[in-house]
Design an enzyme around this catalytic site. Sequence first.
Site, PDB file in Angstrom:
ATOM      1  N   TYR A 126      -4.070   0.980   3.964  1.00 27.87           N
ATOM      2  CA  TYR A 126      -4.952  -0.184   3.901  1.00 27.87           C
ATOM      3  C   TYR A 126      -5.383  -0.655   5.284  1.00 27.87           C
ATOM      4  CZ  TYR A 126      -3.911  -1.333  -1.055  1.00 27.87           C
ATOM      5  OH  TYR A 126      -3.809  -1.338  -2.423  1.00 27.87           O
ATOM      6  N   CYS A 171       2.543  -6.842   1.827  1.00 29.77           N
ATOM      7  CA  CYS A 171       1.626  -6.095   2.697  1.00 29.77           C
ATOM      8  C   CYS A 171       0.835  -7.107   3.503  1.00 29.77           C
ATOM      9  CB  CYS A 171       0.700  -5.228   1.840  1.00 29.77           C
ATOM     10  SG  CYS A 171      -0.595  -4.368   2.769  1.00 29.77           S
ATOM     11  N   CYS A 180       3.697  -5.639  10.267  1.00 29.14           N
ATOM     12  CA  CYS A 180       3.436  -4.757   9.124  1.00 29.14           C
ATOM     13  C   CYS A 180       4.789  -4.453   8.516  1.00 29.14           C
ATOM     14  CB  CYS A 180       2.740  -3.478   9.572  1.00 29.14           C
ATOM     15  SG  CYS A 180       2.612  -2.193   8.287  1.00 29.14           S
ATOM     16  N   THR A 181       4.893  -4.523   7.188  1.00 32.18           N
ATOM     17  CA  THR A 181       6.195  -4.338   6.560  1.00 32.18           C
ATOM     18  C   THR A 181       6.761  -2.939   6.782  1.00 32.18           C
ATOM     19  OG1 THR A 181       5.073  -3.875   4.447  1.00 32.18           O
ATOM     20  CG2 THR A 181       5.857  -6.122   4.824  1.00 32.18           C
ATOM     21  N   HIS A 182       5.893  -1.949   7.026  1.00 35.19           N
ATOM     22  CA  HIS A 182       6.390  -0.609   7.337  1.00 35.19           C
ATOM     23  C   HIS A 182       7.233  -0.603   8.615  1.00 35.19           C
ATOM     24  CE1 HIS A 182       3.321   0.802   4.483  1.00 35.19           C
ATOM     25  NE2 HIS A 182       3.835   2.010   4.562  1.00 35.19           N
ATOM     26  N   THR A 189      -1.770  -6.624   5.419  1.00 36.58           N
ATOM     27  CA  THR A 189      -3.203  -6.398   5.327  1.00 36.58           C
ATOM     28  C   THR A 189      -3.765  -6.961   4.029  1.00 36.58           C
ATOM     29  OG1 THR A 189      -2.978  -4.387   6.667  1.00 36.58           O
ATOM     30  CG2 THR A 189      -5.010  -4.640   5.417  1.00 36.58           C
ATOM     31  N   SER A 222       0.815  -1.206   0.000  1.00 41.90           N
ATOM     32  CA  SER A 222       0.000   0.000   0.000  1.00 41.90           C
ATOM     33  C   SER A 222       0.852   1.261   0.000  1.00 41.90           C
ATOM     34  CB  SER A 222      -0.921   0.009   1.228  1.00 41.90           C
ATOM     35  OG  SER A 222      -0.154   0.012   2.418  1.00 41.90           O
TER      36      SER A 222
END
Length: 265
Positions: A48, A80, A194-196, A82, A17
């Site tokens: 997302y 992602c 979460c990849t962030h 999500t 995202s």
Amino acid sequence: MTESHAGAARPVGVFDSGVGGLSILRSLRAQLPAESFVYLADAGFAPYGERGDAFVIERTRAVVRQLRDVHEIKALVIACNTATAAAVHLVRTEHPDLPLVGVEPALKPAVALSRTRRIGVMATRGTVNSGKLRALHDSLKDQAEFILQPCDGLADAIQNHDTAKINALCEQYTEAMAPWGGLPGQVDTLVLGCTHYAFAWNTLQALVGPDVRLIETGEPVARQTRRLLEAAGQAQADDAPGRVTLLTTGSQAPLEAAAHRWLGL
């Protein structure tokens, strides 16, 4: 060029995202330096994690169509959590010929590492509430206690490189899961769901302390991608470094800045 070689030369698609999937792309490039990648950040429709499944499914389908029709990808990494939770099963059904790797919070590796059997999991609200994560959690709940922490706003703060907000939210969410450490009753393992969040690694490690292990999913995803490409006879045999193409449905400048900052591109 033979047909198999031509197929191997096609790029691998990587989709998130926003900029978080660059953490997965970093691992992919380390494992597969000869492969070319097309990275698409759906930033125009982010975040997302605080949207419903129907929205995420619609966007995932649109992105996959674009990557296949326009860029002729030979494999896809949904980088992602999500989107994986909401849509990976549909993408597998609708594109059965496409080697596909999704990401999910690394609960199983965390169980193997944890000594206190108390594990923190930071994720978007969409991932925390997903049936996919609930099923994974239920399959492991007899082996460890998981503290599932929805982290509203954190992915967006990382996306926008808002350091003050990143620090404040990381402090807020780690405090909610405390106490941290290696003693009985303390949380000794933190899953970045979460990849962030991989890009807040240093901040989170400082907050939870040196005795806590942090786990993210980049390396396992890269290894699985390599296995699938080799099994399909689609791995790039050329030794020359592959190309990276960066695409976004939002502003290009933040994506390019993040790729420069975190990947040296």
